[in-house]
Write a protein that holds these residues in place. Sequence first.
Motif, mmCIF file in Angstrom:
data_model
loop_
_atom_site.group_PDB
_atom_site.id
_atom_site.type_symbol
_atom_site.label_atom_id
_atom_site.label_comp_id
_atom_site.label_asym_id
_atom_site.label_seq_id
_atom_site.Cartn_x
_atom_site.Cartn_y
_atom_site.Cartn_z
ATOM 1 N N ILE A 153 28.175 11.627 -23.560
ATOM 2 C CA ILE A 153 29.722 11.996 -23.975
ATOM 3 C C ILE A 153 29.880 11.794 -25.538
ATOM 4 C CG2 ILE A 153 32.060 11.152 -23.830
ATOM 5 C CD1 ILE A 153 31.583 9.881 -20.819
ATOM 6 N N GLY A 154 29.635 11.566 -26.194
ATOM 7 C CA GLY A 154 29.737 11.118 -27.964
ATOM 8 C C GLY A 154 28.216 12.812 -28.525
ATOM 9 N N ALA A 155 27.522 13.279 -27.388
ATOM 10 C CA ALA A 155 27.278 14.695 -28.006
ATOM 11 C C ALA A 155 28.395 15.760 -27.646
ATOM 12 C CB ALA A 155 25.832 14.530 -27.095
ATOM 13 N N GLN A 156 28.971 15.725 -27.184
ATOM 14 C CA GLN A 156 30.124 16.597 -26.657
ATOM 15 C C GLN A 156 31.505 16.472 -28.275
ATOM 16 O OE1 GLN A 156 31.715 15.396 -23.365
ATOM 17 N NE2 GLN A 156 30.271 16.886 -21.951
ATOM 18 N N LYS A 157 30.629 15.597 -28.918
ATOM 19 C CA LYS A 157 31.912 15.676 -29.893
ATOM 20 C C LYS A 157 32.440 17.474 -30.816
ATOM 21 C CE LYS A 157 31.125 10.771 -31.940
ATOM 22 N NZ LYS A 157 30.948 10.442 -32.909
ATOM 23 N N GLY A 158 33.605 17.544 -31.353
ATOM 24 C CA GLY A 158 34.336 19.051 -31.327
ATOM 25 C C GLY A 158 34.273 19.580 -30.269
ATOM 26 N N LYS A 159 34.172 19.799 -28.931
ATOM 27 C CA LYS A 159 34.266 19.993 -27.939
ATOM 28 C C LYS A 159 36.246 19.534 -26.833
ATOM 29 C CE LYS A 159 29.706 21.465 -26.397
ATOM 30 N NZ LYS A 159 28.464 21.288 -25.260
ATOM 31 N N SER A 160 36.021 20.025 -27.003
ATOM 32 C CA SER A 160 37.219 19.483 -25.867
ATOM 33 C C SER A 160 37.152 18.276 -24.903
ATOM 34 C CB SER A 160 38.470 20.462 -25.281
ATOM 35 O OG SER A 160 37.850 21.353 -24.342
ATOM 36 N N THR A 161 37.498 17.586 -25.485
ATOM 37 C CA THR A 161 36.741 16.210 -24.183
ATOM 38 C C THR A 161 37.846 15.783 -23.262
ATOM 39 O OG1 THR A 161 36.037 14.534 -25.970
ATOM 40 C CG2 THR A 161 36.160 13.562 -24.260
ATOM 41 N N PRO A 162 37.209 15.929 -21.842
ATOM 42 C CA PRO A 162 38.476 15.227 -20.251
ATOM 43 C C PRO A 162 38.317 14.296 -20.828
ATOM 44 C CG PRO A 162 35.881 16.744 -20.147
ATOM 45 C CD PRO A 162 35.950 16.406 -21.418
ATOM 46 N N ILE A 163 39.972 14.147 -20.397
ATOM 47 C CA ILE A 163 40.477 13.180 -19.861
ATOM 48 C C ILE A 163 39.924 12.069 -19.556
ATOM 49 C CG2 ILE A 163 42.619 11.687 -18.455
ATOM 50 C CD1 ILE A 163 43.967 14.139 -19.475
ATOM 51 N N ILE A 164 39.215 12.064 -18.275
ATOM 52 C CA ILE A 164 38.127 11.300 -17.447
ATOM 53 C C ILE A 164 37.124 11.178 -18.455
ATOM 54 C CG2 ILE A 164 36.601 13.110 -15.889
ATOM 55 C CD1 ILE A 164 38.294 10.129 -14.640
ATOM 56 N N ASN A 165 36.539 11.689 -19.038
ATOM 57 C CA ASN A 165 35.772 11.421 -19.548
ATOM 58 C C ASN A 165 35.797 9.932 -20.249
ATOM 59 O OD1 ASN A 165 34.392 13.678 -18.360
ATOM 60 N ND2 ASN A 165 33.618 13.959 -20.131
ATOM 61 N N ILE A 166 37.266 10.334 -20.836
ATOM 62 C CA ILE A 166 37.302 9.234 -22.169
ATOM 63 C C ILE A 166 36.992 7.421 -21.172
ATOM 64 C CG2 ILE A 166 39.014 7.778 -23.121
ATOM 65 C CD1 ILE A 166 40.188 10.753 -23.836
ATOM 66 N N PHE A 167 37.786 7.757 -19.794
ATOM 67 C CA PHE A 167 37.845 6.134 -19.081
ATOM 68 C C PHE A 167 35.874 6.362 -18.942
ATOM 69 C CE2 PHE A 167 41.317 7.824 -18.001
ATOM 70 C CZ PHE A 167 42.437 6.422 -18.416
ATOM 71 N N ILE A 168 35.539 7.037 -18.387
ATOM 72 C CA ILE A 168 34.031 6.882 -18.084
ATOM 73 C C ILE A 168 33.310 6.420 -19.225
ATOM 74 C CG2 ILE A 168 31.889 8.366 -18.040
ATOM 75 C CD1 ILE A 168 33.050 10.286 -15.789
ATOM 76 N N PHE A 169 33.601 7.384 -20.508
ATOM 77 C CA PHE A 169 32.813 6.414 -22.045
ATOM 78 C C PHE A 169 32.858 4.858 -22.375
ATOM 79 C CE2 PHE A 169 32.524 5.329 -26.835
ATOM 80 C CZ PHE A 169 31.246 5.678 -26.794
ATOM 81 N N GLY A 170 34.871 4.335 -21.817
ATOM 82 C CA GLY A 170 34.863 3.153 -21.619
ATOM 83 C C GLY A 170 33.981 2.055 -20.242
ATOM 84 N N LEU A 171 33.849 3.043 -19.600
ATOM 85 C CA LEU A 171 32.879 2.167 -18.295
ATOM 86 C C LEU A 171 31.478 2.071 -18.703
ATOM 87 C CD1 LEU A 171 33.156 1.382 -15.212
ATOM 88 C CD2 LEU A 171 32.618 3.493 -14.914
ATOM 89 N N ALA A 172 30.895 2.806 -19.567
ATOM 90 C CA ALA A 172 29.801 2.587 -19.931
ATOM 91 C C ALA A 172 29.421 2.029 -20.777
ATOM 92 C CB ALA A 172 29.122 4.219 -19.576
ATOM 93 N N VAL A 173 30.057 1.610 -21.583
ATOM 94 C CA VAL A 173 30.376 0.573 -22.767
ATOM 95 C C VAL A 173 30.346 -1.341 -22.138
ATOM 96 C CG1 VAL A 173 31.709 -0.137 -24.432
ATOM 97 C CG2 VAL A 173 31.004 1.666 -24.678
ATOM 98 N N ALA A 174 31.349 -0.916 -20.721
ATOM 99 C CA ALA A 174 31.459 -1.884 -20.655
ATOM 100 C C ALA A 174 30.511 -2.275 -19.406
ATOM 101 C CB ALA A 174 32.320 -2.406 -19.728
#
Length: 402
Positions: free
Chosen positions: A65-86
């Motif tokens: 997900i972090g490697a997709q910087k510069g691209k339009s991040t889907p909203i669901i990916n924001i939650f998935i990133f937070g879930l992965a951090v948890a």
Amino acid sequence: MESGFQGYEEANNSIYQNELLWGSSSEPAFISSDSSFGLRVSITCIYSVVCLVGLLGNGLVMYLIGAQKGKSTPIINIFIFGLAVADFQFSLMLPFWAAETALDFIWPFGEVMCKVVPSLTIVSIYANVSLLTAMSVTRYRTLASALKAGSTMTPNQAKWITVALWALALGATVPTVMFMAVQDIAGVQVCLFRFPTEYGLGIYRLHRVVFTFVIPLGIISASYFLLLRLLKTYQVNGNYTKRQKQVTTTIRLVVSSFFICWFPNHVVTVWGVLVKFHLLPIDKAFYFLHNYIFPLTTCLAHASSCLNPVLYCLMRNEFRKAMQETFWKLSKVVSSYWNSSTHKIGEEVVSVVLPLSPSENLSIKPKRDKENHTFSSSLELRTKETKLTTKVQLMPGPDMLL
């Protein structure tokens, strides 16, 4: 009640007054000193495997997900990133619980870590469940907005929601910070809750069951039910498309995995609460349940941190393609580095071996005229080339070293 069980109860002072944090690797108040050595070894091994897989899986998800910087991040990916951090943070706490289990539930890390480790564990659990719930609602709203031309959530809103959910998770750790402490029970140092009131711990555990399982499961199930109904309403030509079938399968896996992983643990938790409130007796069944069944249900609950990366990321085509590209680039870099290293090794070997030949020290005698000098130099050069070729063929080249 047998004398052994009575001694066990007395040694622990009050079974529910000295309970350890739910979700940790053990509950010393329920596990006697004669508990199975094999069970403790099994739990330690399971925690170690879950820790390793959880760190690798969630670390990979965060990287993709972090490697997709510069691209339009889907909203669901924001939650998935937070879930992965948890889940990544949760996995980091497992070695502490594994060590505690291996040491027969003795806490060796001191007073400060007795508050820090359980608090970070609780934060991870609350954040995990909250984000899973938010993702289910977001998926339904996204599809409903697309089909009905309604307003959609923006990435900034998703980020603020994620921050708010983490803040709530931090708030849930306040009782842990306040009442978790190292205590001496029968000469053993253990990390336990000690609430000032008799029913404080029972209320706290009941609160946790409601807000980390009952309510989230209801919201997740309702959201996915509405999502499936919406897909069926807008199906093409009365048949599900391939994509709709994939979504349906994913939803079933998500709901089933959440229920299967957490339900057994919460059943045991509720049983403990009922005993605390004197609605059920403390008997042999209760003793056996918390000695042998509870640790296994805890292992199952912790395994969800390994399943989430698979269910929410690696089953999606975009993440599978990104993962394949990542591994392809990584293998290319490793291959390039390896080839470069082996070429250098080959060159170094040749440069060291060639001067060792006595025939390489060709003496160049003075010539009487230009013609003889030219002929002699040409002959020496050919001799050198012949010997160099022979030496190189005898040494392992880069292909052979690979």
